[in-house]
Design a protein around this motif. Structure first.
Motif, PDB file in Angstrom:
ATOM      1  N   HIS A   1       0.825  -1.207   0.000  1.00  0.00           N
ATOM      2  CA  HIS A   1       0.000   0.000   0.000  1.00  0.00           C
ATOM      3  C   HIS A   1       0.861   1.260   0.000  1.00  0.00           C
ATOM      4  N   PRO A   2       1.329   1.692  -1.183  1.00  0.00           N
ATOM      5  CA  PRO A   2       2.077   2.946  -1.246  1.00  0.00           C
ATOM      6  C   PRO A   2       1.125   4.129  -1.035  1.00  0.00           C
ATOM      7  N   TYR A   3       1.628   5.204  -0.467  1.00  0.00           N
ATOM      8  CA  TYR A   3       0.825   6.410  -0.279  1.00  0.00           C
ATOM      9  C   TYR A   3       1.758   7.614  -0.304  1.00  0.00           C
TER      10      TYR A   3
ATOM     11  N   VAL B   1      -1.931  10.498   8.653  1.00  0.00           N
ATOM     12  CA  VAL B   1      -1.805  10.705   7.211  1.00  0.00           C
ATOM     13  C   VAL B   1      -1.930   9.382   6.463  1.00  0.00           C
ATOM     14  N   SER B   2      -1.196   8.360   6.910  1.00  0.00           N
ATOM     15  CA  SER B   2      -1.253   7.081   6.187  1.00  0.00           C
ATOM     16  C   SER B   2      -2.658   6.480   6.261  1.00  0.00           C
TER      17      SER B   2
ATOM     18  N   ASN C   1       4.527  -0.492   8.552  1.00  0.00           N
ATOM     19  CA  ASN C   1       5.505   0.003   7.596  1.00  0.00           C
ATOM     20  C   ASN C   1       6.217  -1.127   6.864  1.00  0.00           C
ATOM     21  N   GLY C   2       6.384  -0.928   5.574  1.00  0.00           N
ATOM     22  CA  GLY C   2       7.029  -1.920   4.718  1.00  0.00           C
ATOM     23  C   GLY C   2       8.495  -1.643   4.456  1.00  0.00           C
ATOM     24  N   GLY C   3       9.089  -0.694   5.203  1.00  0.00           N
ATOM     25  CA  GLY C   3      10.522  -0.455   5.071  1.00  0.00           C
ATOM     26  C   GLY C   3      10.901   0.765   4.263  1.00  0.00           C
ATOM     27  N   ARG C   4       9.933   1.632   4.013  1.00  0.00           N
ATOM     28  CA  ARG C   4      10.214   2.859   3.273  1.00  0.00           C
ATOM     29  C   ARG C   4       9.139   3.871   3.639  1.00  0.00           C
ATOM     30  N   ARG C   5       9.512   5.140   3.669  1.00  0.00           N
ATOM     31  CA  ARG C   5       8.512   6.188   3.905  1.00  0.00           C
ATOM     32  C   ARG C   5       7.483   6.151   2.783  1.00  0.00           C
ATOM     33  N   GLY C   6       6.209   6.233   3.153  1.00  0.00           N
ATOM     34  CA  GLY C   6       5.146   6.220   2.155  1.00  0.00           C
ATOM     35  C   GLY C   6       4.812   4.823   1.644  1.00  0.00           C
TER      36      GLY C   6
END
Length: 163
Positions: free
Chosen positions: A26-28, A38-39, A133-138
């Motif tokens: 789920h990128p955002y 925000v997420s 979190n999947g390991g990256r911002r956003g």
């Protein structure tokens, strides 16, 4: 998974794939200091289902991870009492990054640089699906929280405060 939603691999997604754990990507649009509000808004999900990965340390600076609902804060006093420490405090961002291998705002409990104990707020495990979190911002991943126990050294705690 739709091809357009695919995000490049992170240590977290590599770790999950290697261990056969199912997850959705789920990128955002990341906002600096936006946090889980925000997420949750960007993904259209309840903030209670978005789980923060917090890197903290005990009184002897041993690192640990706390997984907490996005709409709750950690009572460090209650946490310390439950895990048998004198005190627990959040790590400074650069220290947290050194322990986890991730930038603050992109910290995942999966595929961390250092092995650390992982404490999870017990009510997180009662949810059917969480976004973590999947390991990256956003970039969050959707996962069954019960599957985390098969690949992380999870210890259930009760240290949530209302935000």
């Amino acid at each position: 998974m739709a091809k357009k939603d695919h995000v490049s691999e992170t240590p977290a997604t590599q770790f999950l794939r290697k261990n056969g754990i199912a997850f959705s990507e789920h990128p955002y649009q990341y906002e600096e200091h936006g946090g889980t509000a925000v997420s949750a808004r960007e993904l259209g999900v309840d903030e209670h289902h978005v789980v923060k990965t917090l890197v903290m340390q005990d009184e002897s600076t041993k690192p640990l991870i706390v997984l907490m609902h996005g709409d709750r804060k950690v009572s460090t006093k209650n946490l310390a009492r439950q895990i048998g420490c004198k005190s627990v405090e959040p790590c400074k961002p650069e220290v947290a990054s050194r322990h986890s291998g991730y930038l603050v705002g992109g910290t995942s409990p999966f595929g961390t640089r250092k092995a650390m104990p992982v404490y999870v707020e017990e009510t997180v495990l009662e949810l059917d699906k969480i976004y973590i979190n999947g390991g990256r911002r956003g970039f969050l991943i959707g996962i069954d929280p019960k599957s985390m126990a098969t690949v992380l050294p999870l210890k259930s705690v009760h240290c949530a405060l209302e935000e």
